[in-house]
Design a protein around this motif. Structure first.
Motif, PDB file in Angstrom:
ATOM      1  N   CYS A 198       0.751  -1.178   0.116  1.00 29.65           N
ATOM      2  CA  CYS A 198      -0.693   0.090   0.353  1.00 29.65           C
ATOM      3  C   CYS A 198       0.772   0.852  -0.008  1.00 29.65           C
ATOM      4  O   CYS A 198       2.219   0.927   0.824  1.00 29.65           O
ATOM      5  CB  CYS A 198      -0.865   0.018   0.698  1.00 29.65           C
ATOM      6  SG  CYS A 198      -2.086  -1.516   1.268  1.00 29.65           S
ATOM      7  N   GLU A 199       0.244   2.234  -0.643  1.00 28.13           N
ATOM      8  CA  GLU A 199       0.918   3.848  -0.858  1.00 28.13           C
ATOM      9  C   GLU A 199       0.047   4.437  -0.085  1.00 28.13           C
ATOM     10  O   GLU A 199       1.119   4.687   0.799  1.00 28.13           O
ATOM     11  CB  GLU A 199       0.761   4.166  -2.047  1.00 28.13           C
ATOM     12  CG  GLU A 199       1.029   3.644  -3.301  1.00 28.13           C
ATOM     13  CD  GLU A 199       0.402   4.152  -4.306  1.00 28.13           C
ATOM     14  OE1 GLU A 199       0.929   5.005  -4.785  1.00 28.13           O
ATOM     15  OE2 GLU A 199      -0.477   3.326  -4.976  1.00 28.13           O
ATOM     16  N   ASN A 200      -1.171   3.999   1.062  1.00 33.89           N
ATOM     17  CA  ASN A 200      -1.623   4.943   1.916  1.00 33.89           C
ATOM     18  C   ASN A 200      -2.530   3.931   2.484  1.00 33.89           C
ATOM     19  O   ASN A 200      -2.908   2.739   1.937  1.00 33.89           O
ATOM     20  CB  ASN A 200      -2.396   6.082   1.249  1.00 33.89           C
ATOM     21  CG  ASN A 200      -2.046   7.432   0.241  1.00 33.89           C
ATOM     22  OD1 ASN A 200      -1.797   6.529  -0.982  1.00 33.89           O
ATOM     23  ND2 ASN A 200      -2.093   7.933   0.704  1.00 33.89           N
ATOM     24  N   ILE A 201      -2.610   4.391   4.010  1.00 36.04           N
ATOM     25  CA  ILE A 201      -3.360   3.483   5.329  1.00 36.04           C
ATOM     26  C   ILE A 201      -4.137   4.479   5.562  1.00 36.04           C
ATOM     27  O   ILE A 201      -4.268   5.844   6.350  1.00 36.04           O
ATOM     28  CB  ILE A 201      -2.477   3.045   5.663  1.00 36.04           C
ATOM     29  CG1 ILE A 201      -1.851   3.805   6.806  1.00 36.04           C
ATOM     30  CG2 ILE A 201      -1.737   1.984   4.695  1.00 36.04           C
ATOM     31  CD1 ILE A 201      -0.910   3.223   7.976  1.00 36.04           C
ATOM     32  N   VAL A 202      -5.119   3.565   6.566  1.00 32.67           N
ATOM     33  CA  VAL A 202      -5.845   4.556   7.137  1.00 32.67           C
ATOM     34  C   VAL A 202      -5.847   3.200   8.504  1.00 32.67           C
ATOM     35  O   VAL A 202      -5.415   2.279   8.385  1.00 32.67           O
ATOM     36  CB  VAL A 202      -6.933   4.783   7.172  1.00 32.67           C
ATOM     37  CG1 VAL A 202      -8.384   3.454   6.432  1.00 32.67           C
ATOM     38  CG2 VAL A 202      -8.068   5.137   7.921  1.00 32.67           C
ATOM     39  N   LEU A 211      -4.511   6.668  12.962  1.00 34.18           N
ATOM     40  CA  LEU A 211      -3.398   6.937  12.447  1.00 34.18           C
ATOM     41  C   LEU A 211      -4.667   6.687  10.180  1.00 34.18           C
ATOM     42  O   LEU A 211      -4.708   6.393  10.321  1.00 34.18           O
ATOM     43  CB  LEU A 211      -2.364   6.707  12.531  1.00 34.18           C
ATOM     44  CG  LEU A 211      -1.559   7.002  11.811  1.00 34.18           C
ATOM     45  CD1 LEU A 211      -1.173   7.331  12.493  1.00 34.18           C
ATOM     46  CD2 LEU A 211      -0.569   5.393  12.133  1.00 34.18           C
ATOM     47  N   GLU A 212      -3.675   7.842   9.646  1.00 33.41           N
ATOM     48  CA  GLU A 212      -4.126   8.276   8.380  1.00 33.41           C
ATOM     49  C   GLU A 212      -3.066   8.937   7.721  1.00 33.41           C
ATOM     50  O   GLU A 212      -2.331   9.166   7.883  1.00 33.41           O
ATOM     51  CB  GLU A 212      -5.586   9.162   8.111  1.00 33.41           C
ATOM     52  CG  GLU A 212      -6.346   8.462   7.050  1.00 33.41           C
ATOM     53  CD  GLU A 212      -7.566   9.831   6.858  1.00 33.41           C
ATOM     54  OE1 GLU A 212      -7.485   9.980   7.764  1.00 33.41           O
ATOM     55  OE2 GLU A 212      -7.311  10.094   5.437  1.00 33.41           O
ATOM     56  N   GLY A 213      -2.659   8.429   6.904  1.00 29.73           N
ATOM     57  CA  GLY A 213      -1.939   8.933   6.098  1.00 29.73           C
ATOM     58  C   GLY A 213      -1.049   7.382   4.716  1.00 29.73           C
ATOM     59  O   GLY A 213      -1.160   6.696   4.232  1.00 29.73           O
ATOM     60  N   GLN A 214      -0.363   9.038   3.994  1.00 26.41           N
ATOM     61  CA  GLN A 214       0.863   8.023   3.531  1.00 26.41           C
ATOM     62  C   GLN A 214       2.006   7.308   4.246  1.00 26.41           C
ATOM     63  O   GLN A 214       2.540   7.587   4.978  1.00 26.41           O
ATOM     64  CB  GLN A 214       1.674   8.885   2.536  1.00 26.41           C
ATOM     65  CG  GLN A 214       1.872   8.363   1.283  1.00 26.41           C
ATOM     66  CD  GLN A 214       2.673   9.523   0.273  1.00 26.41           C
ATOM     67  OE1 GLN A 214       2.657  11.124   0.443  1.00 26.41           O
ATOM     68  NE2 GLN A 214       2.592   9.177  -1.252  1.00 26.41           N
ATOM     69  N   ILE A 218       4.526   7.876   7.398  1.00 30.28           N
ATOM     70  CA  ILE A 218       3.883   7.967   8.762  1.00 30.28           C
ATOM     71  C   ILE A 218       4.787   6.710   9.287  1.00 30.28           C
ATOM     72  O   ILE A 218       5.515   7.382  10.840  1.00 30.28           O
ATOM     73  CB  ILE A 218       3.132   7.211   8.497  1.00 30.28           C
ATOM     74  CG1 ILE A 218       1.227   7.682   8.385  1.00 30.28           C
ATOM     75  CG2 ILE A 218       2.674   5.736  10.234  1.00 30.28           C
ATOM     76  CD1 ILE A 218       0.621   6.441   7.911  1.00 30.28           C
ATOM     77  N   LYS A 219       5.730   6.397   8.742  1.00 25.98           N
ATOM     78  CA  LYS A 219       7.353   5.804   9.427  1.00 25.98           C
ATOM     79  C   LYS A 219       7.993   6.799   9.727  1.00 25.98           C
ATOM     80  O   LYS A 219       8.639   7.045  10.126  1.00 25.98           O
ATOM     81  CB  LYS A 219       7.751   4.948   8.320  1.00 25.98           C
ATOM     82  CG  LYS A 219       6.992   4.135   7.828  1.00 25.98           C
ATOM     83  CD  LYS A 219       7.982   2.687   7.006  1.00 25.98           C
ATOM     84  CE  LYS A 219       7.623   1.579   6.976  1.00 25.98           C
ATOM     85  NZ  LYS A 219       8.702   0.585   6.384  1.00 25.98           N
ATOM     86  N   THR A 286       8.915  -0.290  11.319  1.00 33.01           N
ATOM     87  CA  THR A 286       8.190  -1.308  10.903  1.00 33.01           C
ATOM     88  C   THR A 286       6.361  -0.747  11.202  1.00 33.01           C
ATOM     89  O   THR A 286       6.104  -0.281  12.370  1.00 33.01           O
ATOM     90  CB  THR A 286       8.158  -2.538  11.063  1.00 33.01           C
ATOM     91  OG1 THR A 286       7.609  -3.046  12.065  1.00 33.01           O
ATOM     92  CG2 THR A 286       9.203  -3.022  10.428  1.00 33.01           C
ATOM     93  N   LEU A 287       5.158  -0.918   9.787  1.00 32.95           N
ATOM     94  CA  LEU A 287       4.505  -0.483  10.345  1.00 32.95           C
ATOM     95  C   LEU A 287       3.722  -1.665  11.561  1.00 32.95           C
ATOM     96  O   LEU A 287       2.712  -0.939  12.860  1.00 32.95           O
ATOM     97  CB  LEU A 287       3.358  -0.459   9.085  1.00 32.95           C
ATOM     98  CG  LEU A 287       3.289   0.274   7.985  1.00 32.95           C
ATOM     99  CD1 LEU A 287       1.848  -0.412   7.262  1.00 32.95           C
ATOM    100  CD2 LEU A 287       2.430   1.760   8.283  1.00 32.95           C
TER     101      LEU A 287
END
Lengths: 301, 440
Positions: A198-202, A211-214, A218-219, A286-287
């Motif tokens: 993914c490029e963007n997440i929520v 949390l939301e964004g690229q 985010i990282k 990491t996410l």
């Protein structure tokens, strides 16, 4: 242009709040990750987007229009709880599902030929689904999800139950569809997959946007200024004044900088002290780590 | 609507092309026919004519003067032989046994008459009865001669009583008793058919709903169509399967009936002769049968069939929608739903028992009220229809049934849409109530 816009979407079941004012946008042509632990409200939210259920309040726009009953034909949805008619033949099954999405008989057959040919499974056409292995069935499931060329493809835990080979195959298909312009909403609780795809997440937890964004932003936001230094020789004795050592191995250390903005200065310092640096890398979280940090290890699971 | 049509088509075709459907549709009539043909053979072999030697040394029966014994099942020969001699070699002549008339009186004062039967096998009851009947009617002839009376005088003693029910309600036609008899049978058959259909096809709908749920395909489907369309498509599709099956049987059964009648006409005729010649009292029965056949022609079948179809479909839709709701509420576990299906089965069974009572007494207040109550009317009303219930009652019953059908489809749709997405939780009736009122 946003394919999907959610604004303060709320859904409650009796006393349980499944979606608590969730908002996010999905830009056209992106691969968007919907993350959250089990029970966070992902499936409830997806069922609202696919018009299976209705939100109690909030606004949902699909292609700029308020979500209505014509939109499901533009959405491809592979639910987490998925399956096929076991006694039905592969060809009939796929064309039936395509026609329920509004395809004419001819369109359905054309697309069927295209996809069977693409996966090199033309000879499965007259086989019953129950005669196929589980991996094969997953391919059929995927085909029936995308057969009507959806504008938005919603995949809920698409890789669960797939072996590595089929995982790769489906992932490649997802990329290819995305390149051709399909927007993808990818829902999962498995962070490592999101990071790759993914490029963007929520990120949602207990029905709330957390949390939301690229992914890269985010990282960056959650980075802890940790660097990994490989070297030959010795590290300076007074390194503690500049950084805390997080991990130490022979010829490699992980440090957290004290003066967070100055990685250059730290590198200079090392070099000036005569350490032969062979590599110098920033370690981004990491996410998964971010996720655990935010959720605090507490989910409904 | 287009999508509902697709669902109906799939539900219908996937069932009609199934091997089990083709087998049951074809095998049921064939099974009946095999049963029937077997019955013909068993009956005709049971009544195989036996050759028996009748020895009457004292000429008590006066065979030469009064004529030979008449019987459909036994052929009597009258050899002039000695009993002891014949005992040793009667089988060589093809006799099954020897009927020996001991020397005794036979006149108007004789009340019991003794005969002896010698054979190597046991004598069957039918043969016994047949011989006794033949001798008895022969003795009757002798006695009548002695008393100087003949059949015509005897017939004058008989008075046939016919009961004609006269309904005081002028609007009603006079109903003959044989008509009532035929109507009872017709009503019972129609009632039974609907009863069977509700259970068989209602269960089919339920299983189909459960299958989609346990297959986990249902969520894929309802992301394309409304749950209501899915449920409706299923009910209509399965109903069409039922109608197809009945239509096929409706054509095949009469054809097979005619075919068997044609192929085995010889045997059937033989059977008929046997039954008519062997039992003297049959003449009245045949008359009755003729009247019944005549009465069968007197019904307005177009009207009956139309009303039957309305209640057939109404009853099916009403109960099928309930079965669909229960199917949706059931989990992966079959046993779980048993108690819920029982809740549906109870009114059907009650209706069936009311129906049995109603066939006996089609205008009782029980009949009238239960044929208004929509859970009972699909079974009770067809039982009454052949008795020409007042049109106003019929209309009311149909209207109430239709309204209830729509209401039940709506309610079931509401339960269904929630139920199909529920996994792992045991469903109770309380959940049903909650789901009905839950928003989308």
């Amino acid at each position: 242009m946003n394919v999907l816009e959610l604004e303060k979407v709320r859904k409650t079941y009796q006393k349980h709040v499944a979606c608590d004012d969730i908002s996010f946008d999905i830009e056209e042509g992106k691969i968007f990750g919907l993350l959250g632990p089990n029970g966070a409200g992902k499936t409830s939210l997806i069922r609202i987007i696919t018009t299976i259920t209705k939100a109690d309040s909030g606004k949902i726009l699909f292609n700029g229009e308020a979500l209505n009953n014509t939109h499901p034909s533009k959405i491809g949805y592979m639910p987490e709880e998925r399956g096929l008619y076991k006694k039905m033949k592969v060809g009939e099954q796929i064309t039936y599902l395509a026609r329920l999405k509004g395809f004419s008989k001819r369109e359905a057959f054309e697309q069927l030929d295209y996809w069977l040919d693409k996966f090199d499974i033309l000879d499965w056409r007259y086989k019953k689904v129950e005669e196929l292995s589980k991996g094969m069935q997953q391919k059929i499931q995927f085909i029936s999800t995308v057969i009507h060329n959806p504008k938005l493809l919603i995949l809920d835990e698409p890789f669960s139950g797939l072996d590595p080979i089929n995982t790769n195959l489906i992932r490649d298909e997802i990329y290819e569809l995305n390149k051709k312009g399909t927007t993808i909403l990818f829902s999962t609780h498995r962070m490592e997959q999101v990071e790759q795809i993914c490029e963007n997440i929520v990120l949602i937890n207990k029905g709330k946007n957390v949390l939301e964004g690229q992914v890269s932003d985010i990282k960056d936001k959650f980075k802890e200024h940790i660097y990994k230094v490989d070297f030959v020789g010795k590290i300076p004795e007074n390194i503690d004044e500049h950084a805390n050592i997080v991990e130490e191995e022979e010829n490699s250390i992980k440090v957290q900088l004290i003066d967070v903005g100055h990685a250059n200065k730290f590198l200079n310092y090392l070099l000036s002290q005569g350490t032969l640096v062979t590599s110098f890398n920033e370690i981004l979280p990491t996410l998964n780590e971010i996720f655990i940090k935010i959720v605090g290890g507490k989910s409904d699971e | 609507m287009n999508k509902t049509w697709l669902i109906i088509k799939r539900e219908y075709l996937s069932r009609v092309t199934k091997r089990t459907f083709i087998l049951t549709t074809v095998l049921t009539p064939i099974g009946f026919i095999i049963f029937w043909v077997a019955l013909i053979f068993i009956m005709s072999s049971g009544v195989e004519k036996k050759k028996i030697a009748l020895l009457d040394p004292g000429n008590t029966l006066q065979i030469s003067e009064k004529g030979k014994l008449r019987d459909g099942m036994v052929i009597y020969n009258y050899p002039r032989k000695d009993l002891e001699e014949l005992k040793s070699n009667f089988e060589d002549y093809g006799y099954k046994g020897i009927l020996y008339i001991p020397d005794q009186n036979l006149d108007s004062a004789t009340l019991t008459f003794n005969i002896h039967y010698y054979s190597n096998d046991d004598i069957s009851i039918t043969t016994q009865e047949s011989i006794k009947k033949a001798i008895s009617s022969h003795a009757r002839k002798i006695k009548m001669d002695q008393l100087g009376i003949n059949e015509t005088i005897l017939d004058k003693l008989n008075t046939s009583v016919e009961l004609q029910p006269k309904n005081l309600d002028k609007s009603k036609e006079e109903v003959s008793s044989s008509r009532a008899y035929v109507a009872t049978a017709l009503g019972a058959i129609m009632m039974f058919l609907i009863y069977i259909v509700i259970f068989i096809y209602g269960n089919m709908v339920m299983r189909s709903v459960m299958e989609e749920k346990t297959n986990r395909i249902v969520e894929v489907l309802i992301s394309s169509v409304r749950p209501f369309q899915l449920m409706l498509g299923k009910i209509v599709g399965v109903g069409a399967v039922g109608l197809t099956q009945f239509a096929i049987w409706g054509i095949v059964f009469p054809l097979l009936y005619l075919g068997v009648g044609f192929l085995f006409s010889g045997k059937l005729q033989q059977l008929q002769e046997l039954t008519t010649t062997s039992t003297a009292s049959n003449a009245g029965d045949i008359e009755d049968i003729l009247v019944i056949i005549q009465e069968l022609g007197n019904f307005n079948y177009g009207y009956i069939l139309a009303i039957f179809l309305i209640f057939f479909l109404g009853g099916y839709v009403l109960y099928a929608s309930l079965f669909a709701a229960v199917g949706a509420a059931m989990g992966d576990d079959w046993g779980e739903g048993q108690s819920l299906t029982l809740v549906i089965a109870i009114p059907v069974i009650i209706a069936f028992y009311i129906g049995i009572a109603v066939v006996e007494n089609p205008n009782s207040s029980l009949a009238v009220w239960s044929s208004m109550f929509p859970l009972f009317s699909p079974i009770v009303m067809p039982a009454r229809i052949v008795f020409d219930p007042p049109v106003i009652q019929l209309l009311m019953s149909v209207v109430i049934l239709l309204i209830t059908c729509f209401f039940f489809i709506w309610i079931s749709g509401r339960i269904y849409r929630i139920g199909i997405l529920m996994y792992g939780k045991k469903t109770t009736l309380k959940d049903f109530a909650l789901w009905m009122f839950r928003k989308d």
